[in-house]
Enzyme design. Structure first.
Site, short mmCIF file in Angstrom:
data_model
loop_
_atom_site.label_atom_id
_atom_site.label_comp_id
_atom_site.label_asym_id
_atom_site.label_seq_id
_atom_site.Cartn_x
_atom_site.Cartn_y
_atom_site.Cartn_z
N THR A 118 0.83 -1.21 0.00
CA THR A 118 0.00 0.00 0.00
C THR A 118 0.86 1.26 0.00
O THR A 118 1.98 1.26 0.54
CB THR A 118 -0.90 -0.01 1.25
OG1 THR A 118 -1.46 1.29 1.42
CG2 THR A 118 -0.12 -0.34 2.52
N TYR A 142 -1.76 0.10 10.20
CA TYR A 142 -2.05 -0.56 8.92
C TYR A 142 -0.81 -0.51 8.02
O TYR A 142 -0.35 -1.54 7.51
CB TYR A 142 -3.24 0.12 8.24
CG TYR A 142 -3.46 -0.33 6.82
CD1 TYR A 142 -3.92 -1.61 6.55
CD2 TYR A 142 -3.20 0.52 5.75
CE1 TYR A 142 -4.11 -2.04 5.23
CE2 TYR A 142 -3.39 0.11 4.43
CZ TYR A 142 -3.85 -1.17 4.19
OH TYR A 142 -4.03 -1.59 2.88
N1 NAD Z 1 -8.75 -0.97 -1.35
C1 NAD Z 1 -7.65 -0.22 -1.44
O1 NAD Z 1 -7.71 0.96 -1.84
C2 NAD Z 1 -6.31 -0.79 -1.05
C3 NAD Z 1 -5.19 0.04 -1.11
C4 NAD Z 1 -3.94 -0.50 -0.80
C5 NAD Z 1 -3.83 -1.83 -0.45
N2 NAD Z 1 -4.93 -2.63 -0.37
C6 NAD Z 1 -4.75 -4.03 0.02
O2 NAD Z 1 -5.42 -4.87 -0.92
C7 NAD Z 1 -5.86 -6.06 -0.28
C8 NAD Z 1 -7.32 -6.30 -0.61
O3 NAD Z 1 -8.10 -5.21 -0.13
P1 NAD Z 1 -9.64 -5.06 -0.46
O4 NAD Z 1 -9.92 -3.61 -0.57
O5 NAD Z 1 -9.99 -5.96 -1.58
O6 NAD Z 1 -10.29 -5.57 0.91
P2 NAD Z 1 -11.45 -6.62 1.18
O7 NAD Z 1 -11.78 -6.52 2.63
O8 NAD Z 1 -12.56 -6.46 0.19
O9 NAD Z 1 -10.75 -8.01 0.87
C9 NAD Z 1 -10.01 -8.74 1.82
C10 NAD Z 1 -10.45 -10.20 1.71
O10 NAD Z 1 -9.62 -10.99 2.56
C11 NAD Z 1 -10.43 -11.84 3.35
N3 NAD Z 1 -9.65 -12.09 4.58
C12 NAD Z 1 -9.27 -11.20 5.53
N4 NAD Z 1 -8.49 -11.79 6.45
C13 NAD Z 1 -8.35 -13.10 6.06
C14 NAD Z 1 -7.64 -14.21 6.59
N5 NAD Z 1 -6.89 -14.11 7.70
N6 NAD Z 1 -7.72 -15.39 5.94
C15 NAD Z 1 -8.47 -15.52 4.81
N7 NAD Z 1 -9.15 -14.50 4.26
C16 NAD Z 1 -9.09 -13.29 4.89
C17 NAD Z 1 -11.74 -11.10 3.54
O11 NAD Z 1 -12.84 -11.95 3.83
C18 NAD Z 1 -11.88 -10.42 2.17
O12 NAD Z 1 -12.56 -11.24 1.24
C19 NAD Z 1 -5.61 -5.86 1.22
O13 NAD Z 1 -4.45 -6.60 1.58
C20 NAD Z 1 -5.37 -4.38 1.34
O14 NAD Z 1 -4.51 -4.06 2.42
C21 NAD Z 1 -6.17 -2.13 -0.66
#
Ligand code: NAD
Length: 329
Positions: A118, A142
């Site tokens: 991120t 985070y």
């Molecule tokens: N959305 C953004 O703008 C953004 C920006 C930078 C980084 N990210 C990173 O991208 C990744 C995905 O983010 P997102 O926005 O799709 O979030 P999200 O919450 O939609 O997706 C996360 C998924 O992981 C699953 N999950 C969480 N903990 C788990 C575990 N211990 N075991 C198995 N499954 C688990 C959840 O059920 C969910 O389906 C994350 O790692 C996040 O830090 C997102």
């Protein structure tokens, strides 16, 4: 074609990566514990395992059964303010769970690892756009929990036959252009999602946090990247890693251009034809004036060609998904 295990594949970004991998002809398996994800977001023909990435028995079993070559690791906890109030949750579900997952990967002979990092690893940089050499100084748990995983990957790749790509996402937005998936978790905090919810009548207003930033209109400027362009970058990362088993890479994922909060709200009004009530509020702690990706490295390394960067396109895909979601409930 590779066999890929997508963690968090029932979530927002992971479900788009599943589609992009399938569209490119790869074999895909998903592990997700459904804390914020949805079973229906994973296509029927993808092997789905409900479970935790930190399950030391389950992950090696999936790797063996499916002949997994690569792991794409999206699973995690993603809400920045929550990481401030409950830091240990983030060090458990992001850092410690990733440590166990990486160990499972190494022990079971997975060759490639692609990690969702991120822009939060940069904290409040003193300049923008930020390139990958900008000092990493996260200002919340985070960002720190993610940076610690980057550190682990670097050490592990130096010691074991596994290589990795750490992709530092800026502000991810939009939805699959074909309407197959989108951002579905309730209580979203990301601006474009919040704004399309307001345009669809699910929220009464949008708060604008801070109007006195050093930006052209005083509101915060961010680099919004379309989730399908981001998913495409992951498919390119896989090919890059397969071709270079001894190399790893860390790359920003963004467009090298930013939009202010007010510009985003204007775009949502323009595309939806609806007025959004804007409430001006004080700044939130820890928000930089502007955060934009210097993306020269990913463009050059992967020959990545973003296709959906137009702000109105991002907004129209997000709006279309919001309408589909409303029909589903
Ligand atoms: N959305 C953004 O703008 C953004 C920006 C930078 C980084 N990210 C990173 O991208 C990744 C995905 O983010 P997102 O926005 O799709 O979030 P999200 O919450 O939609 O997706 C996360 C998924 O992981 C699953 N999950 C969480 N903990 C788990 C575990 N211990 N075991 C198995 N499954 C688990 C959840 O059920 C969910 O389906 C994350 O790692 C996040 O830090 C997102």
């Amino acid at each position: 074609m590779a066999s890929v295990l997508v963690t968090g594949g029932a979530g927002y970004i992971g479900s788009h990566a599943v589609l992009a991998l399938k569209d490119a002809g790869h074999r895909v398996s998903v592990i997700d514990n459904l804390v914020t994800g949805f079973r229906w977001a994973v296509p029927e023909d993808v092997t789905f395992h409900e479970g935790n990435v930190a399950d030391e028995a389950l992950v090696p079993r999936i790797v063996a059964e499916q002949g997994i070559d690569a792991i794409m690791h999206f699973a995690g906890s993603v809400v920045v303010p929550e990481s401030v109030s409950d830091p240990l949750k983030y060090y458990r579900n992001n850092t410690a769970a990733s440590r166990t997952l990486i160990e499972s990967a190494v022990r079971s002979g997975v060759k490639h690892f692609i990690f969702s990092s991120t822009a939060a690893v940069y904290g409040i940089p003193d300049h923008t756009p930020v390139d990958e050499e900008t000092p990493r100084m996260p200002i919340n748990p985070y960002g720190t929990s993610k940076l610690m995983t980057e550190f682990m990957l670097a050490d592990v790749a130096a010691a074991h036959p596994i290589n990795y790509a750490a992709l530092r996402y800026f502000n991810v937005a939009g939805a699959d252009p074909a309407g197959r998936t989108g951002q579905s978790t309730a209580g979203a905090t990301h601006l474009i999602k919040v704004a399309v919810e307001a345009a669809s009548g699910k929220r009464s207003h949008v708060s604008v946090f801070g109007t006195d930033y050093e930006t052209p209109d005083g509101t915060g400027v961010r680099d919004y990247i379309h989730v399908s362009d981001l998913a495409a970058a992951h498919v390119l990362a896989l090919a890059w890693l397969e071709e270079r088993p001894d190399e790893s890479v860390t790359l920003n994922c963004g467009y090298n251009r930013g939009f202010s909060v007010l510009e985003v709200l204007d775009a949502v009004e323009r595309v939806s034809g609806c007025r959004i009530e804007r409430r001006m509020e004080p700044r939130r702690a820890g928000d930089p004036d502007a955060l934009v990706a210097d993306n020269a490295k990913i463009l050059d390394t992967f020959r990545w060609q973003p296709r959906h960067g137009n702000l109105d396109t991002i907004v129209s895909h997000a709006l279309a998904w919001e309408e589909k979601l409303a029909a589903r409930v």
